[in-house]
Design a protein around this motif. Structure first.
Motif, PDB file in Angstrom:
ATOM      1  N   ALA A   1      -0.461  -3.572   5.223  1.00  0.00           N
ATOM      2  CA  ALA A   1      -0.448  -2.130   4.965  1.00  0.00           C
ATOM      3  C   ALA A   1      -1.548  -1.709   3.992  1.00  0.00           C
ATOM      4  O   ALA A   1      -1.402  -0.760   3.240  1.00  0.00           O
ATOM      5  CB  ALA A   1       0.916  -1.666   4.472  1.00  0.00           C
ATOM      6  N   GLY A   2      -2.650  -2.457   3.999  1.00  0.00           N
ATOM      7  CA  GLY A   2      -3.786  -2.101   3.158  1.00  0.00           C
ATOM      8  C   GLY A   2      -3.733  -2.640   1.746  1.00  0.00           C
ATOM      9  O   GLY A   2      -4.601  -2.344   0.942  1.00  0.00           O
ATOM     10  N   ALA A   3      -2.736  -3.430   1.437  1.00  0.00           N
ATOM     11  CA  ALA A   3      -2.628  -3.995   0.081  1.00  0.00           C
ATOM     12  C   ALA A   3      -3.505  -5.241  -0.043  1.00  0.00           C
ATOM     13  O   ALA A   3      -4.014  -5.765   0.944  1.00  0.00           O
ATOM     14  CB  ALA A   3      -1.170  -4.353  -0.201  1.00  0.00           C
ATOM     15  N   ASN A   4      -3.685  -5.711  -1.251  1.00  0.00           N
ATOM     16  CA  ASN A   4      -4.374  -6.968  -1.550  1.00  0.00           C
ATOM     17  C   ASN A   4      -5.812  -7.004  -1.024  1.00  0.00           C
ATOM     18  O   ASN A   4      -6.223  -7.950  -0.371  1.00  0.00           O
ATOM     19  CB  ASN A   4      -3.588  -8.162  -0.996  1.00  0.00           C
ATOM     20  N   ASN A   5      -6.556  -5.964  -1.298  1.00  0.00           N
ATOM     21  CA  ASN A   5      -7.975  -5.890  -0.920  1.00  0.00           C
ATOM     22  C   ASN A   5      -8.204  -5.939   0.580  1.00  0.00           C
ATOM     23  O   ASN A   5      -9.226  -6.413   1.038  1.00  0.00           O
ATOM     24  CB  ASN A   5      -8.792  -7.002  -1.586  1.00  0.00           C
ATOM     25  N   THR A   6      -7.258  -5.463   1.365  1.00  0.00           N
ATOM     26  CA  THR A   6      -7.444  -5.418   2.809  1.00  0.00           C
ATOM     27  C   THR A   6      -7.646  -3.991   3.293  1.00  0.00           C
ATOM     28  O   THR A   6      -7.395  -3.681   4.451  1.00  0.00           O
ATOM     29  CB  THR A   6      -6.247  -6.039   3.549  1.00  0.00           C
ATOM     30  N   MET A   7      -8.093  -3.139   2.428  1.00  0.00           N
ATOM     31  CA  MET A   7      -8.361  -1.757   2.803  1.00  0.00           C
ATOM     32  C   MET A   7      -9.584  -1.718   3.726  1.00  0.00           C
ATOM     33  O   MET A   7     -10.669  -2.110   3.330  1.00  0.00           O
ATOM     34  CB  MET A   7      -8.618  -0.900   1.567  1.00  0.00           C
ATOM     35  N   VAL A   8      -9.372  -1.303   4.955  1.00  0.00           N
ATOM     36  CA  VAL A   8     -10.469  -1.136   5.905  1.00  0.00           C
ATOM     37  C   VAL A   8     -10.686   0.356   6.110  1.00  0.00           C
ATOM     38  O   VAL A   8      -9.888   1.189   5.681  1.00  0.00           O
ATOM     39  CB  VAL A   8     -10.179  -1.859   7.234  1.00  0.00           C
ATOM     40  N   PHE A   9     -11.748   0.693   6.779  1.00  0.00           N
ATOM     41  CA  PHE A   9     -12.129   2.092   6.908  1.00  0.00           C
ATOM     42  C   PHE A   9     -11.057   2.923   7.611  1.00  0.00           C
ATOM     43  O   PHE A   9     -10.765   4.045   7.202  1.00  0.00           O
ATOM     44  CB  PHE A   9     -13.463   2.193   7.641  1.00  0.00           C
ATOM     45  N   GLU A  10     -10.465   2.368   8.656  1.00  0.00           N
ATOM     46  CA  GLU A  10      -9.416   3.102   9.362  1.00  0.00           C
ATOM     47  C   GLU A  10      -8.166   3.285   8.497  1.00  0.00           C
ATOM     48  O   GLU A  10      -7.478   4.289   8.618  1.00  0.00           O
ATOM     49  CB  GLU A  10      -9.055   2.390  10.651  1.00  0.00           C
ATOM     50  N   MET A  11      -7.886   2.315   7.659  1.00  0.00           N
ATOM     51  CA  MET A  11      -6.756   2.458   6.738  1.00  0.00           C
ATOM     52  C   MET A  11      -7.034   3.573   5.745  1.00  0.00           C
ATOM     53  O   MET A  11      -6.141   4.329   5.381  1.00  0.00           O
ATOM     54  CB  MET A  11      -6.499   1.127   6.015  1.00  0.00           C
TER      55      MET A  11
ATOM     56  N   GLN B   1      -5.788   8.938   3.932  1.00  0.00           N
ATOM     57  CA  GLN B   1      -6.257  10.284   3.605  1.00  0.00           C
ATOM     58  C   GLN B   1      -5.487  11.334   4.406  1.00  0.00           C
ATOM     59  O   GLN B   1      -5.114  12.379   3.874  1.00  0.00           O
ATOM     60  CB  GLN B   1      -7.760  10.430   3.879  1.00  0.00           C
ATOM     61  N   LEU B   2      -5.261  11.066   5.677  1.00  0.00           N
ATOM     62  CA  LEU B   2      -4.606  12.055   6.527  1.00  0.00           C
ATOM     63  C   LEU B   2      -3.103  12.138   6.309  1.00  0.00           C
ATOM     64  O   LEU B   2      -2.541  13.236   6.257  1.00  0.00           O
ATOM     65  CB  LEU B   2      -4.897  11.753   7.999  1.00  0.00           C
ATOM     66  N   PHE B   3      -2.421  11.008   6.184  1.00  0.00           N
ATOM     67  CA  PHE B   3      -0.964  11.028   6.206  1.00  0.00           C
ATOM     68  C   PHE B   3      -0.297  10.849   4.847  1.00  0.00           C
ATOM     69  O   PHE B   3       0.823  11.318   4.648  1.00  0.00           O
ATOM     70  CB  PHE B   3      -0.450   9.977   7.189  1.00  0.00           C
ATOM     71  N   PHE B   4      -0.940  10.172   3.902  1.00  0.00           N
ATOM     72  CA  PHE B   4      -0.331  10.026   2.588  1.00  0.00           C
ATOM     73  C   PHE B   4      -0.773  11.118   1.629  1.00  0.00           C
ATOM     74  O   PHE B   4       0.025  11.694   0.924  1.00  0.00           O
ATOM     75  CB  PHE B   4      -0.640   8.658   1.979  1.00  0.00           C
ATOM     76  N   TYR B   5      -2.069  11.368   1.607  1.00  0.00           N
ATOM     77  CA  TYR B   5      -2.610  12.323   0.651  1.00  0.00           C
ATOM     78  C   TYR B   5      -2.788  13.716   1.259  1.00  0.00           C
ATOM     79  O   TYR B   5      -3.196  14.628   0.566  1.00  0.00           O
ATOM     80  CB  TYR B   5      -3.947  11.835   0.091  1.00  0.00           C
ATOM     81  N   THR B   6      -2.517  13.857   2.534  1.00  0.00           N
ATOM     82  CA  THR B   6      -2.689  15.107   3.297  1.00  0.00           C
ATOM     83  C   THR B   6      -4.046  15.759   3.023  1.00  0.00           C
ATOM     84  O   THR B   6      -4.167  16.973   2.902  1.00  0.00           O
ATOM     85  CB  THR B   6      -1.547  16.111   3.035  1.00  0.00           C
ATOM     86  N   ASN B   7      -5.061  14.930   2.952  1.00  0.00           N
ATOM     87  CA  ASN B   7      -6.425  15.403   2.768  1.00  0.00           C
ATOM     88  C   ASN B   7      -7.061  15.490   4.155  1.00  0.00           C
ATOM     89  O   ASN B   7      -7.705  14.560   4.622  1.00  0.00           O
ATOM     90  CB  ASN B   7      -7.198  14.431   1.862  1.00  0.00           C
ATOM     91  N   ARG B   8      -6.852  16.612   4.827  1.00  0.00           N
ATOM     92  CA  ARG B   8      -7.336  16.763   6.199  1.00  0.00           C
ATOM     93  C   ARG B   8      -8.845  16.691   6.283  1.00  0.00           C
ATOM     94  O   ARG B   8      -9.393  16.117   7.205  1.00  0.00           O
ATOM     95  CB  ARG B   8      -6.845  18.074   6.797  1.00  0.00           C
ATOM     96  N   TRP B   9      -9.538  17.288   5.341  1.00  0.00           N
ATOM     97  CA  TRP B   9     -10.998  17.327   5.408  1.00  0.00           C
ATOM     98  C   TRP B   9     -11.606  15.949   5.161  1.00  0.00           C
ATOM     99  O   TRP B   9     -12.528  15.525   5.878  1.00  0.00           O
ATOM    100  CB  TRP B   9     -11.560  18.350   4.432  1.00  0.00           C
ATOM    101  N   GLY B  10     -11.120  15.258   4.180  1.00  0.00           N
ATOM    102  CA  GLY B  10     -11.637  13.919   3.893  1.00  0.00           C
ATOM    103  C   GLY B  10     -11.330  12.935   5.015  1.00  0.00           C
ATOM    104  O   GLY B  10     -12.180  12.140   5.416  1.00  0.00           O
ATOM    105  N   GLY B  11     -10.107  12.982   5.532  1.00  0.00           N
ATOM    106  CA  GLY B  11      -9.723  12.108   6.638  1.00  0.00           C
ATOM    107  C   GLY B  11     -10.491  12.418   7.905  1.00  0.00           C
ATOM    108  O   GLY B  11     -10.918  11.509   8.627  1.00  0.00           O
ATOM    109  N   SER B  12     -10.695  13.699   8.177  1.00  0.00           N
ATOM    110  CA  SER B  12     -11.446  14.089   9.373  1.00  0.00           C
ATOM    111  C   SER B  12     -12.901  13.669   9.267  1.00  0.00           C
ATOM    112  O   SER B  12     -13.493  13.188  10.239  1.00  0.00           O
ATOM    113  CB  SER B  12     -11.360  15.598   9.588  1.00  0.00           C
ATOM    114  N   ALA B  13     -13.492  13.845   8.107  1.00  0.00           N
ATOM    115  CA  ALA B  13     -14.885  13.448   7.917  1.00  0.00           C
ATOM    116  C   ALA B  13     -15.037  11.932   8.055  1.00  0.00           C
ATOM    117  O   ALA B  13     -15.988  11.454   8.679  1.00  0.00           O
ATOM    118  CB  ALA B  13     -15.378  13.908   6.549  1.00  0.00           C
ATOM    119  N   ALA B  14     -14.110  11.184   7.490  1.00  0.00           N
ATOM    120  CA  ALA B  14     -14.184   9.724   7.592  1.00  0.00           C
ATOM    121  C   ALA B  14     -13.988   9.260   9.035  1.00  0.00           C
ATOM    122  O   ALA B  14     -14.691   8.359   9.503  1.00  0.00           O
ATOM    123  CB  ALA B  14     -13.134   9.093   6.678  1.00  0.00           C
TER     124      ALA B  14
END
Length: 146
Positions: free
Chosen positions: A92-102, A107-120
């Protein structure tokens, strides 16, 4: 050993799992292309006195060039688009396994940052389109050589 819990080796463990999954398809591609190689060409290069390295560099690799381009492009696109599934299910992205899609997912579902998630996500899509364009261009160049 905690393969997915250790920060230093978690992403390497996931990468090895993906390689293990994809190696079978690549093996089938390469073997089927090598089976299409004419025995006359192999015999001719042996008669010319080529050693194993010369056979590899002058016969096998040029014969496999199209498959190498196709398979490497396929692996790159798979790594960019499918690695999320493995990371999400295993860590689930823990332990330095954060990938770009994560990152996009969070950004989209946890932080509800639509603009940042859409741009990424647009950036990920553009990278994939550029890779596919380069692969198509190299395929055209290979077909013109043949």
């Amino acid at each position: 050993m905690d393969w997915l819990g250790n920060r230093k080796i978690a992403i390497v463990s996931i990468a090895l799992i993906i390689v293990w999954k994809e190696i079978g398809f690549g093996t089938i591609l390469f073997i089927s292309r090598l089976e299409a190689l004419s025995e006359n060409l192999v015999d001719a290069i042996k008669i010319d006195g080529a050693n194993k390295w010369q056979m590899l560099l002058n016969l096998y690799i040029p014969h496999l060039k199209g498959i190498i381009v196709f398979y490497s492009t396929l692996i790159i696109v798979n790594m960019l688009s499918w690695v999320f599934n493995y990371v999400f299910v295993m860590t689930a992205g823990a332990n330095n396994t954060m990938v770009f899609e994560m990152y996009v997912y969070r950004q989209l579902f946890f932080y509800t940052n639509r603009w940042g998630g859409s741009a990424a996500s647009l950036l990920v899509s553009l990278v994939i389109v550029v890779i596919i364009f380069l692969q198509m261009r190299s395929r055209i160049e290979l077909s013109e050589e043949e």
